[in-house]
Design a protein around this motif. Sequence first.
Motif, PDB file in Angstrom:
ATOM      1  N   VAL A   1      37.484  23.116  28.713  1.00 33.83           N
ATOM      2  CA  VAL A   1      37.808  21.700  28.557  1.00 33.83           C
ATOM      3  C   VAL A   1      37.947  21.075  29.941  1.00 33.83           C
ATOM      4  O   VAL A   1      38.029  21.780  30.941  1.00 33.83           O
ATOM      5  N   GLU A   2      37.966  19.782  29.979  1.00 33.23           N
ATOM      6  CA  GLU A   2      38.210  19.045  31.215  1.00 33.23           C
ATOM      7  C   GLU A   2      39.697  18.742  31.317  1.00 33.23           C
ATOM      8  O   GLU A   2      40.387  18.657  30.300  1.00 33.23           O
ATOM      9  N   PRO A   3      40.201  18.580  32.530  1.00 34.26           N
ATOM     10  CA  PRO A   3      41.610  18.201  32.681  1.00 34.26           C
ATOM     11  C   PRO A   3      41.940  16.941  31.885  1.00 34.26           C
ATOM     12  O   PRO A   3      41.083  16.074  31.687  1.00 34.26           O
TER      13      PRO A   3
ATOM     14  N   THR B   1      43.146  16.240  25.185  1.00 37.21           N
ATOM     15  CA  THR B   1      44.207  16.237  24.195  1.00 37.21           C
ATOM     16  C   THR B   1      43.677  16.881  22.928  1.00 37.21           C
ATOM     17  O   THR B   1      42.467  16.890  22.684  1.00 37.21           O
ATOM     18  N   TYR B   2      44.587  17.439  22.152  1.00 37.12           N
ATOM     19  CA  TYR B   2      44.187  18.006  20.868  1.00 37.12           C
ATOM     20  C   TYR B   2      45.349  17.896  19.898  1.00 37.12           C
ATOM     21  O   TYR B   2      46.496  17.727  20.288  1.00 37.12           O
ATOM     22  N   ARG B   3      44.999  17.990  18.631  1.00 39.59           N
ATOM     23  CA  ARG B   3      46.009  18.080  17.583  1.00 39.59           C
ATOM     24  C   ARG B   3      45.471  19.046  16.536  1.00 39.59           C
ATOM     25  O   ARG B   3      44.256  19.209  16.389  1.00 39.59           O
TER      26      ARG B   3
ATOM     27  N   HIS C   1      41.407  19.056  16.377  1.00 42.71           N
ATOM     28  CA  HIS C   1      40.729  17.808  16.709  1.00 42.71           C
ATOM     29  C   HIS C   1      40.930  17.624  18.215  1.00 42.71           C
ATOM     30  O   HIS C   1      42.033  17.339  18.675  1.00 42.71           O
ATOM     31  N   LEU C   2      39.845  17.828  18.956  1.00 44.39           N
ATOM     32  CA  LEU C   2      39.876  17.881  20.418  1.00 44.39           C
ATOM     33  C   LEU C   2      39.229  16.637  21.001  1.00 44.39           C
ATOM     34  O   LEU C   2      38.149  16.230  20.565  1.00 44.39           O
ATOM     35  N   GLN C   3      39.880  16.050  21.985  1.00 40.94           N
ATOM     36  CA  GLN C   3      39.367  14.876  22.687  1.00 40.94           C
ATOM     37  C   GLN C   3      39.234  15.248  24.158  1.00 40.94           C
ATOM     38  O   GLN C   3      40.213  15.560  24.821  1.00 40.94           O
TER      39      GLN C   3
ATOM     40  N   GLN D   1      35.633  16.179  19.058  1.00 38.21           N
ATOM     41  CA  GLN D   1      35.033  17.191  18.213  1.00 38.21           C
ATOM     42  C   GLN D   1      36.140  17.853  17.405  1.00 38.21           C
ATOM     43  O   GLN D   1      37.286  17.888  17.821  1.00 38.21           O
ATOM     44  N   SER D   2      35.773  18.360  16.243  1.00 43.58           N
ATOM     45  CA  SER D   2      36.705  19.065  15.378  1.00 43.58           C
ATOM     46  C   SER D   2      36.105  20.405  15.008  1.00 43.58           C
ATOM     47  O   SER D   2      34.894  20.516  14.819  1.00 43.58           O
TER      48      SER D   2
END
Length: 76
Positions: A45-47, A50-52, A59-61, A67-68
């Motif tokens: 991931v990039e610095p 966020t995810y939930r 669910h990754l941003q 993307q999920s």
Amino acid sequence: RLLWTRRVECGFGGWSRHGDLILMSAETELAAWTTQGMPLWTTLVEPCCTYRVDQGMIHLQVMDQSQSFSLAHGVA
């Protein structure tokens, strides 16, 4: 108890438990383990990502890209 034997290159974020799985977040990596300490998957991931977690899905941003994917199986 989960024993961490891998090195994170930079910016360890923390651990979170989701049922029988453990997520490790770092500045450039998101990874999952079983509660017995067996690695399941990892994704770069990039610095400042966020995810939930919701109903077994992550669910990754990352950099305005969403993307999920399954918490148990990782990125397809």
